[in-house]
Design a protein around this motif. Structure first.
Motif, PDB file in Angstrom:
ATOM      1  N   ARG A   1       9.243   4.647  -8.426  1.00 33.08           N
ATOM      2  CA  ARG A   1       8.637   5.523  -7.426  1.00 33.08           C
ATOM      3  C   ARG A   1       7.302   6.107  -7.872  1.00 33.08           C
ATOM      4  O   ARG A   1       6.329   6.088  -7.141  1.00 33.08           O
ATOM      5  CB  ARG A   1       9.596   6.657  -7.093  1.00 33.08           C
ATOM      6  N   GLU A   2       7.276   6.616  -9.094  1.00 26.12           N
ATOM      7  CA  GLU A   2       6.030   7.217  -9.581  1.00 26.12           C
ATOM      8  C   GLU A   2       4.961   6.158  -9.793  1.00 26.12           C
ATOM      9  O   GLU A   2       3.782   6.404  -9.606  1.00 26.12           O
ATOM     10  CB  GLU A   2       6.267   7.985 -10.883  1.00 26.12           C
ATOM     11  N   PHE A   3       5.425   4.980 -10.194  1.00 26.71           N
ATOM     12  CA  PHE A   3       4.478   3.889 -10.367  1.00 26.71           C
ATOM     13  C   PHE A   3       3.889   3.475  -9.020  1.00 26.71           C
ATOM     14  O   PHE A   3       2.699   3.164  -8.921  1.00 26.71           O
ATOM     15  CB  PHE A   3       5.169   2.712 -11.036  1.00 26.71           C
ATOM     16  N   ILE A   4       4.709   3.548  -7.982  1.00 28.16           N
ATOM     17  CA  ILE A   4       4.206   3.261  -6.640  1.00 28.16           C
ATOM     18  C   ILE A   4       3.079   4.238  -6.317  1.00 28.16           C
ATOM     19  O   ILE A   4       2.062   3.859  -5.754  1.00 28.16           O
ATOM     20  CB  ILE A   4       5.338   3.369  -5.595  1.00 28.16           C
ATOM     21  N   GLU A   5       3.268   5.503  -6.729  1.00 29.35           N
ATOM     22  CA  GLU A   5       2.219   6.493  -6.472  1.00 29.35           C
ATOM     23  C   GLU A   5       0.922   6.106  -7.162  1.00 29.35           C
ATOM     24  O   GLU A   5      -0.163   6.252  -6.614  1.00 29.35           O
ATOM     25  CB  GLU A   5       2.669   7.882  -6.945  1.00 29.35           C
ATOM     26  N   LEU A   6       1.051   5.605  -8.389  1.00 27.25           N
ATOM     27  CA  LEU A   6      -0.141   5.159  -9.115  1.00 27.25           C
ATOM     28  C   LEU A   6      -0.800   4.003  -8.368  1.00 27.25           C
ATOM     29  O   LEU A   6      -2.025   3.962  -8.215  1.00 27.25           O
ATOM     30  CB  LEU A   6       0.263   4.729 -10.534  1.00 27.25           C
ATOM     31  N   LEU A   7       0.015   3.079  -7.897  1.00 28.92           N
ATOM     32  CA  LEU A   7      -0.525   1.916  -7.186  1.00 28.92           C
ATOM     33  C   LEU A   7      -1.170   2.330  -5.863  1.00 28.92           C
ATOM     34  O   LEU A   7      -2.177   1.762  -5.458  1.00 28.92           O
ATOM     35  CB  LEU A   7       0.586   0.898  -6.903  1.00 28.92           C
ATOM     36  N   LEU A   8      -0.582   3.353  -5.219  1.00 27.58           N
ATOM     37  CA  LEU A   8      -1.110   3.780  -3.923  1.00 27.58           C
ATOM     38  C   LEU A   8      -2.537   4.291  -4.050  1.00 27.58           C
ATOM     39  O   LEU A   8      -3.301   4.240  -3.099  1.00 27.58           O
ATOM     40  CB  LEU A   8      -0.222   4.885  -3.337  1.00 27.58           C
ATOM     41  N   ALA A   9      -2.888   4.798  -5.223  1.00 26.23           N
ATOM     42  CA  ALA A   9      -4.233   5.319  -5.416  1.00 26.23           C
ATOM     43  C   ALA A   9      -5.222   4.203  -5.743  1.00 26.23           C
ATOM     44  O   ALA A   9      -6.414   4.444  -5.848  1.00 26.23           O
ATOM     45  CB  ALA A   9      -4.231   6.367  -6.523  1.00 26.23           C
ATOM     46  N   GLN A  10      -4.716   3.001  -5.931  1.00 25.90           N
ATOM     47  CA  GLN A  10      -5.596   1.875  -6.242  1.00 25.90           C
ATOM     48  C   GLN A  10      -6.039   1.200  -4.938  1.00 25.90           C
ATOM     49  O   GLN A  10      -5.394   1.359  -3.909  1.00 25.90           O
ATOM     50  CB  GLN A  10      -4.868   0.846  -7.123  1.00 25.90           C
ATOM     51  N   PRO A  11      -7.119   0.466  -5.026  1.00 23.04           N
ATOM     52  CA  PRO A  11      -7.554  -0.229  -3.808  1.00 23.04           C
ATOM     53  C   PRO A  11      -6.658  -1.404  -3.445  1.00 23.04           C
ATOM     54  O   PRO A  11      -7.027  -2.563  -3.617  1.00 23.04           O
ATOM     55  CB  PRO A  11      -8.985  -0.692  -4.146  1.00 23.04           C
ATOM     56  N   ILE A  12      -5.461  -1.115  -2.961  1.00 19.49           N
ATOM     57  CA  ILE A  12      -4.539  -2.152  -2.499  1.00 19.49           C
ATOM     58  C   ILE A  12      -4.005  -1.693  -1.154  1.00 19.49           C
ATOM     59  O   ILE A  12      -3.841  -0.496  -0.918  1.00 19.49           O
ATOM     60  CB  ILE A  12      -3.303  -2.307  -3.413  1.00 19.49           C
ATOM     61  N   LYS A  13      -3.682  -2.650  -0.310  1.00 17.54           N
ATOM     62  CA  LYS A  13      -3.091  -2.309   0.972  1.00 17.54           C
ATOM     63  C   LYS A  13      -1.676  -1.788   0.728  1.00 17.54           C
ATOM     64  O   LYS A  13      -0.935  -2.346  -0.060  1.00 17.54           O
ATOM     65  CB  LYS A  13      -3.048  -3.571   1.837  1.00 17.54           C
TER      66      LYS A  13
END
Lengths: 235, 260
Positions: free
Chosen positions: B70-82
């Motif tokens: 879950r927290e890693f998803i948060e990190l990914l959400l801040a990256q330029p990915i859809k």
């Protein structure tokens, strides 16, 4: 340049942001302050598209960010707490994020600054909280993005690292970047910020420079000025 | 999205759970073959195990992975990915790694026993295909439950309940209703009821392929009567496909709206 218009956000029945209007001009350190639960993190996460607002719009570099993701090529984010996949090694995580950012990255000097070289081949699950936060800082600053957003960047860091972080922030400011920071450590904010916004119960209570805040509250000390806002508004 | 699939896949195959899962299937395959000493018979025994166990492991694995990352998803959400690519990528990463454990874990012992020269190869392949379908379906269902429940305990309970319902309770209710309404024509009802449970559907699918009428039971017999073997296989595969598509679409829909 970031423009926020009439931003509303509710979590269930709890109204966290009650119509925020805010303009953050390019260049300089912009601090978001406020007591716990005042909506700082929600505001920051809305700018990153992690929280979807109920209504209102956000423009970053002239682009409305609703349902967009490419604007995040311009934004770096340093979250409050860092959690990574346990089975990845630090070097692999760096490679992965570099791969995702798809931009030139320079992490070697940052790894040296935060003394992370001995940890590069360790599993992320084995690192301490503070070391993870350092890895996080490397991830944030290794890309040359015009906007940097930080949520409680100092949490878990030792004093030496906080000092390094401050140096990096000042260096980035000197390059003309827009840095948005939320923190409870007032001395840290007073030292580095050009402008502050004070959130209270989901509204903007004050926006301006630190000296203007002191003037408004008739206090000579930043901490007392903040304290006087809190006591008068809750009294 | 490929990047996300790759990373969650490698993250998973390096976790000890994947090895435990793989070793379990390896051991299961060898033990069954040793005890039955016959590939066709082992396939039937294996079916009963796969149909009950694969969904359980897929749901538990799926929800554990989501809460863990879950927290890693948060990190990914801040990256330029859809946004949707993150969730669908993770979903595919889990299902692919689970399916690989299944295929490798069972494939090795059966190949050793001369599966490739045996007549049971198609039956065995059908078993693996069904197992893969069940992985896709139940990880998708688990992801749906996870996306709607931030509370881990709640999520886990729902997932276990879901499995228990599909694997055990559903059949019980089904049998009781067949018994109570036995004076009425129940063909259409039981056909429809089978479609609504992917575990039942998989069982019928494999039995149709194995062509063992004795094990089919009431629903299987009706299924075969109604569709015939070939059409029955195609219809049940299509229905299993729908069972993947609908939860996957809902992951997509929910992923665009969820707050982190």
């Amino acid at each position: 340049m970031i423009t926020i218009e009439k931003l509303h956000k509710k979590f269930g029945s709890l109204e966290v942001l009650k119509g925020i209007d805010l303009q953050i001009k390019s260049g300089g350190v912009f601090a978001i302050l406020g007591p716990n639960g005042s909506g700082k993190t929600t505001l920051i996460k809305s700018m990153l598209g992690m929280v979807i607002p109920n209504s209102g719009d956000i423009w970053i570099q002239g682009e409305n960010i609703k349902k967009q993701w490419r604007y995040r090529h311009q934004v770096s984010y340093l979250p409050q707490i860092a959690h990574f996949p346990k089975n990845l090694k630090v070097a692999e995580l760096l490679k992965m994020i570099k791969n995702l950012k798809n931009k030139p990255c320079d992490e070697t000097s940052l790894v040296a600054t935060f003394n992370l070289a001995p940890f590069l081949n360790k599993n992320l699950g084995d690192l301490s909280g503070g070391t993870k936060q350092k890895v996080n800082a490397v991830l944030t600053f290794m890309v040359d993005n015009p906007i940097i957003i930080m949520d409680e960047p100092t949490s878990g860091l030792d004093p030496v690292s906080v000092l390094e972080l401050k140096k990096i922030i000042l260096a980035e400011r000197a390059k003309g970047k827009t840095i948005i920071i939320s923190s409870h450590i007032l001395s840290f904010i007073e030292e580095i910020s050009d402008e502050i916004v004070f959130l209270l119960d989901g509204n903007i209570y004050f926006k301006g420079s630190v000296s203007k805040l002191k003037e408004n509250t008739n206090k000579s000390n930043f901490e007392e000025a903040i304290a006087s806002i809190l006591t008068t508004s809750y009294a | 999205m490929l990047k996300i699939i790759r990373y969650s896949f490698f993250d998973l195959i390096r976790s000890s759970w994947s090895y435990v899962y793989l070793l379990f299937y390896l051991a299961l395959g060898f033990v069954l073959l040793f005890l039955n000493n016959d590939i066709s018979k082992s396939v039937i025994t294996l079916m009963n195990i796969i149909i009950v166990l694969t969904p359980l492991i897929a749901t538990v694995f799926g929800i554990m992975y989501y809460y863990d990352s879950r927290e890693f998803i948060e990190l990914l959400l801040a990256q330029p990915i859809k946004r949707t690519n993150i969730f669908l990528g993770q979903y595919l990463g889990i299902t692919i790694s689970l399916s690989m454990s299944l295929i490798i874990g069972l494939g090795i012992p059966f190949t050793f026993y001369g599966l490739l020269n045996s007549a049971a190869i198609w039956n065995f392949s059908m078993l693996l295909i069904t197992g893969v379908f069940l992985n896709f379906i139940f990880v998708a269902l688990a992801y749906n439950i996870a996306l709607y429940n931030n509370n881990k305990i709640k999520g886990f309970s729902y997932v276990i309940l879901l499995w228990l319902f599909m694997a055990v309770i559903y059949d019980g209710i089904f049998l009781i209703s067949l018994f109570i309404f036995k004076d009425y024509p129940l063909d259409n009802f039981s056909l429809a009821a089978t479609m609504f449970n992917p575990i039942d559907l998989s069982r019928i699918l494999i039995l149709l392929k194995l062509d063992i009428s004795a094990l089919m039971g009431y629903t299987g017999a009706i299924f075969k009567d109604f569709f015939g073997t070939m059409q029955g296989v195609i219809i049940s595969l299509l229905t299993l496909g729908i069972w993947i598509i609908i939860p996957a679409l809902n992951i997509y829909r929910k992923a665009t709206k969820k707050d982190f």
